[in-house]
Every structure is written in C-alpha cells, then in structure tokens.
Design an enzyme around this catalytic site. Structure first.
Site, PDB file in Angstrom:
ATOM      1  CB  CYS A  58      -3.345   1.885   7.278  1.00 46.74           C
ATOM      2  SG  CYS A  58      -1.840   2.795   6.978  1.00 46.74           S
ATOM      3  CG  ASP A  59      -5.326  -0.810   5.197  1.00 41.68           C
ATOM      4  OD1 ASP A  59      -6.098   0.051   5.654  1.00 41.68           O
ATOM      5  OD2 ASP A  59      -4.668  -0.655   4.145  1.00 41.68           O
TER       6      ASP A  59
ATOM      7  CB  CYS B 237      -0.197   1.008   5.254  1.00 34.46           C
ATOM      8  SG  CYS B 237      -0.112   1.719   6.908  1.00 34.46           S
TER       9      CYS B 237
END
Ligand code: NAP
Length: 312
Positions: free
Chosen positions: A137-138, A134
C-alpha cells in the site's frame, strides 16, 4: 418472522460494502454491521494508489466513505454495532450485539484481518505518517528513502524486497538471529544490496521529526539491552496478520492460523448459508480490490443460495 433479514453482513471494509452493494441491488435489503473499526484497515492508511478507478489516488478513509455511500444508495441499512456472538446452529441464524439480537437467513462474514502491531503508543500515532503495516500500500511513498522493516517471517522478507524498488536502503530489524522465514526468502534478501540487517534488535520507540513524520527509532539490543537511536524515514511493521475470526471458533472451519475456509472458487463456508469474503478468508492477496471482488462473490453466492432455499 417479519424481523428475519434475508442477509446480514458483518464488516465494513471493501468486502463488506461491496457485498452490501450487490445484495442491496438484488433487493435483499441487507443489514450491515460496521463493527469497531468502520471502514476497516483502509482507514488506517493514507493514500490508496492501486485501487482501479482512482487514477490520482484517493485517501483510504475517503474511499471507504464512498463505498458506504454507494451501499446506502441502494438501501443497505447500516448499524454502528459490533456483533459479539453468532449462533450458527439455528435457522434463521441469530446474531447478537451488545444491545440487540438479530436474525437472518444468510450471513456474509467480512470481518477482515488486523495487522499485528508492536503495541507502541507512537506506532498508533504515526500510522500513515511514516509507520505502515503494508508495503504494497505505502511503499511507493518512500522513493530514495531509508526505511526499516520489522519482523523475521516471510512477510518481512517479502516486504523488504518489495520496498527496495523504491527505497534507498531497507533495514530488516528482527529480535533474533534465526528466521521464521523460508530459506529462499532470506537468501533473496541477503543477496539484495539495498537490504541491511539489524538482528537481535527490537524497536523500542518511534519518534517524529518537526514535520510530524517518522525521523528516528530507538532500537533495543535484545542480548545486551543497550539502546541506540537510528535515523529512518519509515517503519514497516511486518510481524503478521490476525484474521478477525474469533467469533466463529468451533463454529466454522478455519485453518490453523484462523483464516476461514471457503470452498475453492466460492465464498461458501463450512455452514450452508454463511459466506465469507475479504481478508478473513484470504491470507494470500489481502488487497482492497481482491476483498471487494470476493465481497461481490459472497453477495451473488448468498442470493443464489437464498433463491434455491426458497424453491427447496
Ligand atoms: P510469521 O511467520 O508469524 O512471522 C512473524 C515474524 O514477526 C516472526 O519473525 C516474529 O519473530 C516476528 N514478531 C512477531 N511478533 C513480534 C513482536 N511483537 N515484535 C517483534 N517481532 C515480532 O508471520 P508472516 O511473516 O506474516 O507469515 C505468515 C504466514 O504467511 C507464514 O506461513 C508465511 O510463510 C506466509 N507468507 C508467505 C509468503 C510467501 O511465501 N511469499 C509471504 C508472506 C507470508 P519470532 O520469529 O522471534 O517469533
């Protein structure tokens, strides 16, 4: 009929727990099944920095523990069991686990989706330590770094583009020369000077450095079968997601890729009394906060539907 629950929630990600918080506070005494991966996809990520209310960020597993605590505080009963069958044709609905049978007037499905992975041992081990599924997200953890994105679909193109906001270089590793991605998305990547290409390549293995984080990958040339070792700081696997909807095949309407269909602007599925929220019904946003939002909607929809049934 005393064992008939008002509402059973299947799934323990942000959608399931939020549905539980709302249903419990509405005095529906929900029973929630955690399933095989308690806490859902957030338990395979590390820091979460985009969930409002955590200005310093929070660890994914810790956040899900807090969601759980909050659901329990209002009386949600939580079972570490997996529902393996749902009979949607009877009233009340009948849900089976490996051990027991449960009955409920309303069901909230929050079974989420799973990122497809390459299936490498190292990929599992290094998830959250340089391997991610993701970019949203990261990505921010890779400032000025060199990363790889695996895949040749729109997700891979989108994630690669997004990652160039942070990373120094982003190399798209794709096993063919042709793309499943739309032309415009490919062109956007081709025009991005930070994006490089490793076509006809597959990631054969991922290796950690002394710090336990991703350091190199072994790439396989899919045409010649030659291998090479390439240094990298991160591997983003973007080969698609699979909604966890197999239980409902032939029982609830879903799109051709298995995402449950809900009536627009609501969580109503094709069967009255069954509601769906979170990633199992969302292939577009797939964020913790949107999952939590639709979890809230599902609990409110279920509560109102039950109320109407009681007066019908
Ligand atoms: P996808 O279209 O199914 O593409 C998956 C890609 O991953 C393919 O290129 C595939 O390669 C590759 N792949 C699959 N398994 C692999 C494996 N084991 N090893 C290496 N490569 C593998 O999935 P997606 O990109 O997630 O897109 C899903 C849907 O969402 C699509 O309809 C897409 O248009 C849509 N979407 C749209 C947007 C947007 O418009 N902004 C953004 C994201 C997604 P092969 O081609 O060789 O099979």
């Amino acid at each position: 009929m005393s064992d008939v629950r008002e509402v059973i929630i299947i799934g323990s990600g942000p959608a399931g727990y939020t549905a539980a918080i709302y249903a419990a506070r509405a005095n529906l005494k929900p029973l929630l099944f955690q399933g095989m991966q308690p806490g859902g996809q957030l338990t395979i990520t590390t820091d979460v920095e985009n969930y409002p209310g955590y200005p310093k960020g929070v660890l994914g597993p810790e956040m899900m523990e807090q969601f759980k605590e909050q659901a329990e505080r209002f009386g949600t009963e939580i079972q570490f069991e997996e529902i393996i069958e749902v009979d949607t044709s009877t009233r009340p609905f009948v849900l089976k686990s490996d051990f027991n049978e449960y009955r409920a007037k309303a069901v909230i499905i929050a079974t989420g989706a799973s990122a497809k992975l390459l299936g490498l041992e190292a990929e599992k081990k290094l998830m959250g330590h340089g391997v991610s599924a993701c970019a949203t997200c990261d990505g921010a953890f890779f400032p000025e770094k060199d990363v790889l994105v695996v895949g040749g679909g729109d997700s891979a193109m989108e994630e690669a583009n997004y990652l160039t906001r942070f990373a120094n270089t982003v190399t798209i590793v794709h096993r063919r020369e042709e793309f499943r991605a739309s032309k415009i998305m490919v062109e956007r990547c081709q025009n991005n000077p930070k994006i490089k290409w490793a076509l006809n390549r597959a990631v054969k293995d991922i290796h950690a450095g002394e710090d336990g984080k991703v350091a190199t990958v072994t790439l396989l040339d899919t045409q010649t079968e030659a291998t090479e070792t390439v240094e990298t700081d991160g591997v983003f696997v973007a080969i698609g997601h699979k909604p966890n909807s197999d239980l409902f095949k032939g029982k609830l309407e879903m799109d051709e890729t298995g995402y449950l269909k809900v009536q627009p602007g609501s969580t109503y599925t094709s069967v009255p009394g069954i509601f769906a929220c979170g990633d199992v019904a969302d292939h577009v946003y797939r964020q913790a906060v949107t999952a939590a939002g639709t979890g809230c909607m599902a609990a409110i929809d279920a509560e109102r539907w039950l109320e109407n049934q009681a007066h019908a």
